[in-house]
Design a protein around this motif. Structure first.
Motif, mmCIF file in Angstrom:
data_model
loop_
_atom_site.group_PDB
_atom_site.id
_atom_site.type_symbol
_atom_site.label_atom_id
_atom_site.label_comp_id
_atom_site.label_asym_id
_atom_site.label_seq_id
_atom_site.Cartn_x
_atom_site.Cartn_y
_atom_site.Cartn_z
ATOM 1 N N GLY A 1 -8.802 93.512 27.123
ATOM 2 C CA GLY A 1 -9.639 92.625 27.925
ATOM 3 C C GLY A 1 -9.950 91.343 27.179
ATOM 4 N N TYR A 2 -10.307 90.332 27.942
ATOM 5 C CA TYR A 2 -10.665 89.047 27.359
ATOM 6 C C TYR A 2 -11.640 88.362 28.307
ATOM 7 C CZ TYR A 2 -10.261 84.201 25.773
ATOM 8 O OH TYR A 2 -10.553 82.933 25.313
ATOM 9 N N SER A 3 -12.715 87.835 27.757
ATOM 10 C CA SER A 3 -13.639 87.043 28.568
ATOM 11 C C SER A 3 -14.024 85.789 27.793
ATOM 12 C CB SER A 3 -14.879 87.855 28.958
ATOM 13 O OG SER A 3 -15.606 88.197 27.813
ATOM 14 N N ARG A 4 -14.340 84.756 28.563
ATOM 15 C CA ARG A 4 -14.708 83.480 27.952
ATOM 16 C C ARG A 4 -15.688 82.780 28.869
ATOM 17 N NH1 ARG A 4 -11.196 78.037 26.840
ATOM 18 N NH2 ARG A 4 -12.093 77.613 24.814
ATOM 19 N N ASN A 5 -16.697 82.152 28.282
ATOM 20 C CA ASN A 5 -17.570 81.280 29.069
ATOM 21 C C ASN A 5 -17.748 79.979 28.301
ATOM 22 O OD1 ASN A 5 -20.070 81.481 27.412
ATOM 23 N ND2 ASN A 5 -19.964 83.623 28.024
ATOM 24 N N TRP A 6 -17.962 78.914 29.050
ATOM 25 C CA TRP A 6 -18.075 77.605 28.419
ATOM 26 C C TRP A 6 -19.144 76.757 29.086
ATOM 27 C CZ3 TRP A 6 -13.747 79.498 30.856
ATOM 28 C CH2 TRP A 6 -13.442 78.951 32.100
ATOM 29 N N ASP A 7 -19.700 75.901 28.273
ATOM 30 C CA ASP A 7 -20.685 74.911 28.704
ATOM 31 C C ASP A 7 -20.348 73.664 27.896
ATOM 32 O OD1 ASP A 7 -22.851 73.363 29.380
ATOM 33 O OD2 ASP A 7 -24.345 74.917 28.986
#
Length: 193
Positions: free
Chosen positions: A126-132
């Motif tokens: 699995g892979y998750s990413r969040n950005w701001d």
């Protein structure tokens, strides 16, 4: 004779696995049963300040301290350029590695890589990413880009969002990736902004 001894010492030191080098301390170290065989294994992340993170797996170590001469069963070089924040054992023998760039600054991302061991191989499960990401424009305004993605390679499903909308399913199927073939540069396009 002193020069010969010094040269022999340097050659012996260079032959040791990276985590055993004098002065190197793991950024993170965790005991878990990643291959689910009933014996504890060990995951070690090594990262110098500002440098890439390397991942080492030692299978069947039980819970004893690592022997400096023990060769890793798997080495993943330059797993990420970002700063490692956490190493956590998850259910069913999986390992979560969380890293960040900017870490809460005006330009920041946070990534979590889930690693599993199936049929004798280390896989990205699995892979998750969040950005701001805030960019100051020449006219004094700020352009903000926010979003996230979450991919479960084991089920083949993924979601992604842009701006402040809820995550929506992504069309297509995602297949597990061999950990040896993974790099932060190969993350799926849905996880780019």
């Amino acid at each position: 004779m002193t020069t010969t001894l010094h040269a022999a010492w340097l050659i012996a030191l260079a032959a040791l696995p990276a985590p055993a080098l004098a002065g190197d301390k793991p950024a993170f170290e965790l005991a878990l049963d990643i291959d689910q065989d009933g014996t504890m294994d060990r995951a070690v992340v090594m990262q110098d300040d500002g440098g890439p993170a390397d991942l080492y797996f030692y299978l069947g170590t039980r819970e004893e301290k690592l022997d400096p001469s023990q060769k890793p069963d798997f080495v993943g070089k330059a797993l990420t350029e970002d700063r490692i924040l956490d190493l956590e054992a998850k259910g069913k023998g999986s390992l979560a590695i969380t890293s960040c760039f900017g870490c809460g600054a005006t330009k920041s991302t946070e990534d979590t890589l889930i690693i599993v061991h199936r049929r004798g191989q280390f896989l990205v499960g699995g892979y998750s990413r969040n950005w701001d990401w805030n960019i100051q424009k020449s006219d004094g305004t700020v352009e903000t880009t926010v979003g996230d993605c979450d991919i479960n390679y084991l089920t083949g499903k993924a979601t992604a969002s842009r701006d402040l909308e809820d995550g929506k399913p992504v069309k297509g199927r995602f297949k597990p990736v061999l950990l040896k073939d993974w790099s932060y540069e190969k993350r799926p396009k849905i996880c780019s902004f």
